[in-house]
Design a protein around this motif. Structure first.
Motif, PDB file in Angstrom:
ATOM      1  N   MET A   1     -13.052 -17.027  -9.052  1.00  0.00           N
ATOM      2  CA  MET A   1     -13.858 -17.087  -7.953  1.00  0.00           C
ATOM      3  C   MET A   1     -15.384 -17.066  -8.372  1.00  0.00           C
ATOM      4  O   MET A   1     -15.726 -16.498  -9.314  1.00  0.00           O
ATOM      5  N   GLU A   2     -16.102 -18.392  -8.178  1.00  0.00           N
ATOM      6  CA  GLU A   2     -17.360 -18.618  -8.704  1.00  0.00           C
ATOM      7  C   GLU A   2     -18.213 -17.580  -8.059  1.00  0.00           C
ATOM      8  O   GLU A   2     -18.266 -17.089  -6.860  1.00  0.00           O
ATOM      9  N   ARG A   3     -19.194 -17.014  -8.988  1.00  0.00           N
ATOM     10  CA  ARG A   3     -20.113 -16.029  -8.493  1.00  0.00           C
ATOM     11  C   ARG A   3     -21.126 -16.535  -7.839  1.00  0.00           C
ATOM     12  O   ARG A   3     -21.662 -18.028  -7.930  1.00  0.00           O
ATOM     13  N   LEU A   4     -22.066 -15.771  -6.839  1.00  0.00           N
ATOM     14  CA  LEU A   4     -23.141 -16.170  -6.375  1.00  0.00           C
ATOM     15  C   LEU A   4     -24.265 -16.567  -7.484  1.00  0.00           C
ATOM     16  O   LEU A   4     -24.517 -15.861  -8.435  1.00  0.00           O
ATOM     17  N   SER A   5     -24.724 -17.725  -7.203  1.00  0.00           N
ATOM     18  CA  SER A   5     -25.984 -18.319  -8.006  1.00  0.00           C
ATOM     19  C   SER A   5     -27.144 -17.421  -7.666  1.00  0.00           C
ATOM     20  O   SER A   5     -28.202 -17.163  -8.654  1.00  0.00           O
TER      21      SER A   5
ATOM     22  N   ASP B   1     -19.077  -7.500  -3.126  1.00  0.00           N
ATOM     23  CA  ASP B   1     -19.600  -8.636  -3.945  1.00  0.00           C
ATOM     24  C   ASP B   1     -18.550  -9.879  -3.713  1.00  0.00           C
ATOM     25  O   ASP B   1     -19.162 -10.949  -3.618  1.00  0.00           O
ATOM     26  N   GLN B   2     -17.522  -9.806  -3.716  1.00  0.00           N
ATOM     27  CA  GLN B   2     -16.429 -10.624  -3.550  1.00  0.00           C
ATOM     28  C   GLN B   2     -16.482 -11.403  -2.094  1.00  0.00           C
ATOM     29  O   GLN B   2     -16.537 -12.594  -1.702  1.00  0.00           O
TER      30      GLN B   2
ATOM     31  N   GLU C   1     -19.339 -13.984  -1.644  1.00  0.00           N
ATOM     32  CA  GLU C   1     -18.987 -15.113  -2.190  1.00  0.00           C
ATOM     33  C   GLU C   1     -18.328 -15.966  -0.989  1.00  0.00           C
ATOM     34  O   GLU C   1     -18.613 -17.196  -0.960  1.00  0.00           O
ATOM     35  N   VAL C   2     -17.486 -15.193  -0.407  1.00  0.00           N
ATOM     36  CA  VAL C   2     -16.563 -15.913   0.784  1.00  0.00           C
ATOM     37  C   VAL C   2     -17.341 -16.428   1.730  1.00  0.00           C
ATOM     38  O   VAL C   2     -17.657 -17.463   2.353  1.00  0.00           O
ATOM     39  N   TYR C   3     -18.283 -15.457   1.868  1.00  0.00           N
ATOM     40  CA  TYR C   3     -19.210 -15.750   3.015  1.00  0.00           C
ATOM     41  C   TYR C   3     -20.273 -17.214   2.813  1.00  0.00           C
ATOM     42  O   TYR C   3     -20.508 -18.104   3.624  1.00  0.00           O
ATOM     43  N   ARG C   4     -20.700 -17.292   1.593  1.00  0.00           N
ATOM     44  CA  ARG C   4     -21.492 -18.194   1.324  1.00  0.00           C
ATOM     45  C   ARG C   4     -20.655 -19.717   1.208  1.00  0.00           C
ATOM     46  O   ARG C   4     -21.460 -20.625   1.585  1.00  0.00           O
ATOM     47  N   ARG C   5     -19.593 -19.584   0.871  1.00  0.00           N
ATOM     48  CA  ARG C   5     -18.807 -20.723   0.667  1.00  0.00           C
ATOM     49  C   ARG C   5     -18.562 -21.233   2.379  1.00  0.00           C
ATOM     50  O   ARG C   5     -18.530 -22.322   2.501  1.00  0.00           O
TER      51      ARG C   5
END
Length: 425
Positions: free
Chosen positions: A1-5, A409-410, A413-417
């Protein structure tokens, strides 16, 4: 799973029934974790005065929405219109619908809402394993909005993901697994546990084993047969049945046949599962139904031993964790042996809170019903809820992946996508 930048700040509407003991603690844990990370969280749904006060202390805004009283009922049109007006007045960046009823409500509200709509994330805490064909068709229609472009669907286990694939086919492949959160809390003091047990109808002077069941099949016979074995070996034990279902009268009659009428207490579906779990000395679960794995993780967070069947999400999430005994689902002898192992563990407090009762045996303060409340004399008139937690009283490392901060935290990341996908539509 890609981390938030880079960090993001969102306005998030959590749509949930907090009075549902299966998901209420999850929503509270996630809301607290998101708030700590600087997100603006509002919870909309059914919540009583006690829950409203908890949200106030967490710094989480809330709004009441009428909610179906019975599980499986659909929200009313008036409720959908009320939610749509709220979304139009104060549009959030994202809606997180917790459970199927919340998804139904969000879908109905979107019909009254002009574009652009907020991104939608849905969490399902249990996926049924067997459904009649007409129920399967209806469930596919209801879950279609959660799998549309610009949305995200979250499940709490790989077992649920496999069940969803069986239910929906290849469309369910985009659903993601996000393990549930376990709040890092401590059990109440001995005095509070004694009061809670008396309020629940337990005697308070015996060890209490909790059996989590839905009374939908003959599972109760396995539980009661194991209870009879334990009762022969350790008479000073009560067995509390947590759950409700059509076979409960049969279970009560069977308990009488086994001579357990005075030791078996049928509590029904508790108002607060967290409170009920805090009154136990051990928890046993044999079916992966109604998100039973959430209760197992909550019990482990309280430091309780858990005996669970090695099936579905229970076997997946609990394997390798301390204080967990995994047994076959239909073996009363194995269940009884695991419960006896769990009950023979001597609960001890911290070294400064122990007294020697017999040679080689130490007892903690909880066994003497000593309160853990204390007053800080440097802060007059201010009473804290509990003594400060020592570092060695924290959750074991194997449970750290279930802490709210790790899960949120995870989740961010889902929210951002989901926001990026929704903006591209």
């Amino acid at each position: 799973m890609e981390r938030l930048s880079e960090p993001i700040t969102l306005s998030i509407l959590q749509l949930a029934d907090l009075e549902d003991p299966r998901v209420g603690e999850q929503v509270l844990a996630l809301a607290a974790g998101l708030t700590v990370q600087g997100q603006a969280v509002t919870i909309a749904g059914r919540l009583n005065k006690r829950l409203q006060e908890r949200l106030r202390r967490l710094g989480v805004r809330w709004t009441l929405l009428p909610w179906p009283q019975r599980l499986g009922d659909f929200p009313s049109r008036a409720t959908a219109r009320q939610l749509s007006r709220q979304l139009a007045t104060r549009p959030p960046d994202l809606i997180h619908a917790h459970g199927l009823t919340a998804l139904r409500l969000a879908t109905a509200a979107f019909r009254h809402l002009r574009a652009p709509r907020p991104a939608l994330v849905t969490s399902l805490y249990h996926v049924p394993r067997r459904l009649p064909w007409f129920e399967r068709l209806r469930r596919r229609r209801e879950l279609a909005p959660a799998l549309a472009p610009g949305t995200a669907l979250l499940l709490t286990s790989q077992a649920d993901q496999q069940a969803l694939l069986s239910l929906l086919g290849p469309r369910a492949a985009r659903a993601e697994v996000l393990y549930p959160a376990v709040p890092e809390t401590t059990r109440p003091s001995g005095v509070e546990i004694g009061q809670l047990r008396r309020r629940l109808g337990l005697t308070g002077h015996a060890a209490v084993v909790g059996f989590r069941t839905t009374f939908q099949d003959l599972e109760y016979r396995t539980l009661l047969q194991a209870a009879a074995h334990v009762h022969e070996e350790v008479p000073n034990v009560e067995f509390a049945f947590l759950g409700e279902g059509p076979r409960r009268p049969e279970a009560e009659a069977y308990a009488h046949q086994l001579g357990l009428s005075g030791a078996a207490v049928f509590l029904g579906r508790p108002r607060s599962m967290a409170e009920a779990l805090s009154a136990l000395n051990a928890l046993a679960l044999l079916r992966d139904a109604e998100a039973a794995h959430l209760d197992a993780l909550q019990a482990l967070g309280y430091g309780l031993p858990v005996v669970a069947a090695q099936v579905g999400a229970l076997g997946e999430l609990l394997a390798g964790l301390p204080r967990v005994h995994l047994v076959p689902p239909d073996d009363p002898e194995a269940l009884a042996a695991a419960l006896l192992d769990a009950l023979h563990l001597i609960p001890t407090g911290q070294p400064s809170e122990q007294v020697e009762t017999e040679p080689g045996r130490l007892a903690g303060l909880e066994q003497f019903l000593v309160s853990r409340e204390f007053w800080d004399l440097d802060q007059p008139w201010q009473r804290t809820a509990h003594r400060p937690t020592r570092p060695d009283a924290a959750l074991p490392a194997s449970l750290r992946r279930f802490l709210p901060e790790a899960v949120t935290d995870q989740l961010l990341e889902v929210y951002r996508r989901a926001l990026a996908d929704n903006a591209s539509l």
